[in-house]
Design a protein around this motif. Sequence first.
Motif, PDB file in Angstrom:
ATOM      1  N   ALA A 132       0.848  -1.186   0.000  1.00 23.57           N
ATOM      2  CA  ALA A 132       0.000   0.000   0.000  1.00 23.57           C
ATOM      3  C   ALA A 132       0.879   1.230   0.000  1.00 23.57           C
ATOM      4  O   ALA A 132       1.632   1.466   0.927  1.00 23.57           O
ATOM      5  N   ILE A 133       0.838   1.989  -1.069  1.00 16.83           N
ATOM      6  CA  ILE A 133       1.679   3.168  -1.203  1.00 16.83           C
ATOM      7  C   ILE A 133       0.892   4.391  -0.785  1.00 16.83           C
ATOM      8  O   ILE A 133      -0.157   4.700  -1.352  1.00 16.83           O
ATOM      9  N   GLN A 134       1.361   5.071   0.232  1.00 19.49           N
ATOM     10  CA  GLN A 134       0.697   6.287   0.678  1.00 19.49           C
ATOM     11  C   GLN A 134       0.985   7.419  -0.314  1.00 19.49           C
ATOM     12  O   GLN A 134       2.119   7.578  -0.772  1.00 19.49           O
ATOM     13  N   PRO A 135      -0.016   8.204  -0.671  1.00 22.03           N
ATOM     14  CA  PRO A 135       0.159   9.249  -1.680  1.00 22.03           C
ATOM     15  C   PRO A 135       0.911  10.459  -1.123  1.00 22.03           C
ATOM     16  O   PRO A 135       0.346  11.510  -0.896  1.00 22.03           O
ATOM     17  N   ARG A 136       2.199  10.285  -0.885  1.00 15.94           N
ATOM     18  CA  ARG A 136       3.044  11.374  -0.419  1.00 15.94           C
ATOM     19  C   ARG A 136       3.966  11.798  -1.547  1.00 15.94           C
ATOM     20  O   ARG A 136       4.411  10.979  -2.344  1.00 15.94           O
ATOM     21  N   LYS A 137       4.282  13.069  -1.606  1.00 15.34           N
ATOM     22  CA  LYS A 137       5.107  13.590  -2.691  1.00 15.34           C
ATOM     23  C   LYS A 137       6.533  13.084  -2.569  1.00 15.34           C
ATOM     24  O   LYS A 137       7.126  13.139  -1.502  1.00 15.34           O
ATOM     25  N   ARG A 138       7.068  12.522  -3.641  1.00 12.14           N
ATOM     26  CA  ARG A 138       8.458  12.091  -3.639  1.00 12.14           C
ATOM     27  C   ARG A 138       9.361  13.310  -3.559  1.00 12.14           C
ATOM     28  O   ARG A 138       9.153  14.294  -4.257  1.00 12.14           O
ATOM     29  N   VAL A 139      10.388  13.246  -2.716  1.00  6.39           N
ATOM     30  CA  VAL A 139      11.311  14.364  -2.580  1.00  6.39           C
ATOM     31  C   VAL A 139      12.677  13.965  -3.095  1.00  6.39           C
ATOM     32  O   VAL A 139      13.228  12.944  -2.722  1.00  6.39           O
ATOM     33  N   THR A 140      13.196  14.740  -4.013  1.00  8.65           N
ATOM     34  CA  THR A 140      14.527  14.522  -4.556  1.00  8.65           C
ATOM     35  C   THR A 140      15.195  15.878  -4.698  1.00  8.65           C
ATOM     36  O   THR A 140      14.570  16.932  -4.564  1.00  8.65           O
ATOM     37  N   ALA A 141      16.495  15.855  -5.012  1.00 15.71           N
ATOM     38  CA  ALA A 141      17.222  17.108  -5.219  1.00 15.71           C
ATOM     39  C   ALA A 141      16.609  17.909  -6.352  1.00 15.71           C
ATOM     40  O   ALA A 141      16.555  19.139  -6.316  1.00 15.71           O
ATOM     41  N   GLU A 142      16.119  17.208  -7.351  1.00 12.42           N
ATOM     42  CA  GLU A 142      15.516  17.888  -8.504  1.00 12.42           C
ATOM     43  C   GLU A 142      14.319  18.726  -8.077  1.00 12.42           C
ATOM     44  O   GLU A 142      14.044  19.778  -8.633  1.00 12.42           O
TER      45      GLU A 142
ATOM     46  N   ALA B 181      20.213   6.001  -8.375  1.00  9.21           N
ATOM     47  CA  ALA B 181      19.230   6.628  -7.481  1.00  9.21           C
ATOM     48  C   ALA B 181      17.854   6.023  -7.759  1.00  9.21           C
ATOM     49  O   ALA B 181      17.210   6.338  -8.765  1.00  9.21           O
ATOM     50  N   ARG B 182      17.386   5.152  -6.876  1.00  9.20           N
ATOM     51  CA  ARG B 182      16.109   4.459  -7.087  1.00  9.20           C
ATOM     52  C   ARG B 182      14.951   5.430  -7.264  1.00  9.20           C
ATOM     53  O   ARG B 182      14.045   5.201  -8.075  1.00  9.20           O
ATOM     54  N   GLU B 183      14.983   6.546  -6.511  1.00 12.31           N
ATOM     55  CA  GLU B 183      13.837   7.460  -6.518  1.00 12.31           C
ATOM     56  C   GLU B 183      13.600   8.077  -7.887  1.00 12.31           C
ATOM     57  O   GLU B 183      12.484   8.498  -8.206  1.00 12.31           O
ATOM     58  N   ARG B 184      14.634   8.141  -8.718  1.00 12.43           N
ATOM     59  CA  ARG B 184      14.485   8.753 -10.047  1.00 12.43           C
ATOM     60  C   ARG B 184      13.697   7.872 -11.010  1.00 12.43           C
ATOM     61  O   ARG B 184      13.317   8.326 -12.096  1.00 12.43           O
ATOM     62  N   PHE B 185      13.455   6.612 -10.616  1.00 14.62           N
ATOM     63  CA  PHE B 185      12.702   5.700 -11.467  1.00 14.62           C
ATOM     64  C   PHE B 185      11.322   5.388 -10.895  1.00 14.62           C
ATOM     65  O   PHE B 185      10.623   4.516 -11.400  1.00 14.62           O
TER      66      PHE B 185
ATOM     67  N   ASP C 137      11.232   6.841   1.655  1.00 18.94           N
ATOM     68  CA  ASP C 137      11.341   5.638   2.478  1.00 18.94           C
ATOM     69  C   ASP C 137      10.716   4.434   1.790  1.00 18.94           C
ATOM     70  O   ASP C 137      11.130   3.292   2.022  1.00 18.94           O
ATOM     71  N   VAL C 138       9.734   4.665   0.925  1.00 21.66           N
ATOM     72  CA  VAL C 138       9.166   3.579   0.132  1.00 21.66           C
ATOM     73  C   VAL C 138      10.125   3.186  -0.985  1.00 21.66           C
ATOM     74  O   VAL C 138      10.374   2.005  -1.233  1.00 21.66           O
TER      75      VAL C 138
ATOM     76  N   LEU D 130      19.691   6.996   2.685  1.00 19.65           N
ATOM     77  CA  LEU D 130      18.809   5.840   2.575  1.00 19.65           C
ATOM     78  C   LEU D 130      19.389   4.792   1.632  1.00 19.65           C
ATOM     79  O   LEU D 130      19.257   3.581   1.872  1.00 19.65           O
ATOM     80  N   ARG D 131      20.046   5.262   0.573  1.00 17.84           N
ATOM     81  CA  ARG D 131      20.667   4.331  -0.372  1.00 17.84           C
ATOM     82  C   ARG D 131      21.774   3.539   0.321  1.00 17.84           C
ATOM     83  O   ARG D 131      21.891   2.313   0.168  1.00 17.84           O
ATOM     84  N   THR D 132      22.585   4.228   1.102  1.00 18.82           N
ATOM     85  CA  THR D 132      23.653   3.557   1.831  1.00 18.82           C
ATOM     86  C   THR D 132      23.082   2.545   2.823  1.00 18.82           C
ATOM     87  O   THR D 132      23.568   1.415   2.937  1.00 18.82           O
ATOM     88  N   ALA D 133      22.035   2.950   3.540  1.00 16.49           N
ATOM     89  CA  ALA D 133      21.413   2.051   4.510  1.00 16.49           C
ATOM     90  C   ALA D 133      20.816   0.825   3.833  1.00 16.49           C
ATOM     91  O   ALA D 133      20.916  -0.299   4.350  1.00 16.49           O
ATOM     92  N   LEU D 134      20.205   1.029   2.655  1.00 15.47           N
ATOM     93  CA  LEU D 134      19.639  -0.098   1.918  1.00 15.47           C
ATOM     94  C   LEU D 134      20.726  -1.086   1.533  1.00 15.47           C
ATOM     95  O   LEU D 134      20.569  -2.305   1.703  1.00 15.47           O
ATOM     96  N   VAL D 135      21.833  -0.581   1.014  1.00 11.05           N
ATOM     97  CA  VAL D 135      22.928  -1.465   0.606  1.00 11.05           C
ATOM     98  C   VAL D 135      23.449  -2.257   1.796  1.00 11.05           C
ATOM     99  O   VAL D 135      23.694  -3.471   1.701  1.00 11.05           O
ATOM    100  N   GLU D 136      23.610  -1.600   2.924  1.00  8.82           N
ATOM    101  CA  GLU D 136      24.129  -2.295   4.098  1.00  8.82           C
ATOM    102  C   GLU D 136      23.156  -3.388   4.556  1.00  8.82           C
ATOM    103  O   GLU D 136      23.589  -4.478   4.960  1.00  8.82           O
ATOM    104  N   THR D 137      21.865  -3.106   4.484  1.00 11.62           N
ATOM    105  CA  THR D 137      20.876  -4.119   4.862  1.00 11.62           C
ATOM    106  C   THR D 137      20.905  -5.297   3.899  1.00 11.62           C
ATOM    107  O   THR D 137      20.874  -6.465   4.322  1.00 11.62           O
ATOM    108  N   LEU D 138      20.973  -5.019   2.605  1.00 14.69           N
ATOM    109  CA  LEU D 138      21.008  -6.092   1.613  1.00 14.69           C
ATOM    110  C   LEU D 138      22.275  -6.930   1.738  1.00 14.69           C
ATOM    111  O   LEU D 138      22.254  -8.146   1.512  1.00 14.69           O
ATOM    112  N   ARG D 139      23.373  -6.300   2.104  1.00 16.16           N
ATOM    113  CA  ARG D 139      24.604  -7.067   2.347  1.00 16.16           C
ATOM    114  C   ARG D 139      24.456  -7.944   3.584  1.00 16.16           C
ATOM    115  O   ARG D 139      24.841  -9.118   3.572  1.00 16.16           O
ATOM    116  N   ALA D 140      23.913  -7.384   4.646  1.00 19.28           N
ATOM    117  CA  ALA D 140      23.750  -8.148   5.885  1.00 19.28           C
ATOM    118  C   ALA D 140      22.808  -9.337   5.688  1.00 19.28           C
ATOM    119  O   ALA D 140      23.009 -10.402   6.288  1.00 19.28           O
TER     120      ALA D 140
END
Length: 430
Positions: free
Chosen positions: A11-21, A61-65, A73-74, A34-44
Amino acid sequence: MTDSTAESDSAIQPRKRVTAEHVGTSNADHAGELRTALVETLRADRKITSPAVEAAFRAVARERFMPDEVALDVAYGVDRSVVTKRDEHGVAISSVSAAYIQARMLEQAELQPGMTVLEIGSGGLNAAYIAEIVGEKGHVVSVDIDPEVTERATRLLDANGYAGRVTVTAVDAAHGVPDEGPFDAIIVTVGAWDIEPSWLNDLADDGVLVLPLIMNGVTRTIGFRRDGDHLVSTSTEVAGFVPMQGAGQHAERVFLLPDPNGNNVKLRFDSDVPADLGNLDGVLATERTDVWSGATIKHQTSFADLHLWFAWYLPGFCLLAVDDGTDLAAERGSWFPFGVVRGSAFAYLAVRPALGGAGVEFGARAYGRDGELAAAALVEQIQAWDRDGRHAEPSFAYWPTGSDHSSISADATVMTKTHGAITISWPAHG
């Protein structure tokens, strides 16, 4: 075809995606964290195991896609898929895969710099990861049956620097990809009921095929390599995907069991539908039968291979879905949507507290005159899995039409497909 989803739509909450752009450097910094944290979790979690896949996940950058309304966070959730398109009935037909399964499939594909790779099911993000791994001397071809999906993927890939490195084409991959290949790896990101002959034709002799293969309604993402005239598995992963569209589509059959209030329990069959389901008329008005197995499991312990065991060794196996208002809906949390039909009854997997509050016992609940029979059939396979399957890893092989089936091991179980047969070998199970 689509990019893929995790086990179920999140369930995706309709919140505005925030990026540098959109709003500045601080949010880009947050995305980087968040990207760094994701990688560390996937490695662990051992979903990322190679430097190449790790570098790709740090670079893209996942958010750009993602769609604009998706929050950071989603976008960087380990097991959150994001739907990008639904059909007229609201069913997801295109999505961005959960991070854990993207990482795992990239590892399964054993990608190397300079490779030519085919992605079946487009979305943009996964193709970007592949492009990072194969490098400037490699090439990625990403295809999808839906032109809207390929147009979106092309736009996103071009905007993020992958023009010329990824070729995106609208085509039904079941018929092959014209003027491309052979491919060192083929990664299928949609649920496939069978392995298309064109994929094997387009796969290099020493190539790897990774696909989510649907086996009697239960999916495993399997890595395959050739072994003579057939394929053998090199890796497996638990995951669920939106099903393939086009020529490779396989429709399940759904039967409705109405309760006295007009709500329905739905029985979903992938294949081998029992002969006379009319015997189940009025079944939900009968008294329920409970049978318990004695097999227990601790909380927070996966038992996904029990579902796979049922799919292979339980004739009459089906998946369940229930309407709100049914007795089953009121008991959610005490049962799982895996069942069986026997005679004039159906049974489904249930649990009750066990192990001094530290776990549960598996059993079966059944409705119908043959409730004892149906529940006993399910419990018999729970006990067989508990004895022979829960501590072992199965292996798979795929035997295309025309291959030498006499070479299939005597301890393997065979499931017939349109273009060949899939076999499973479970150590200690003969």
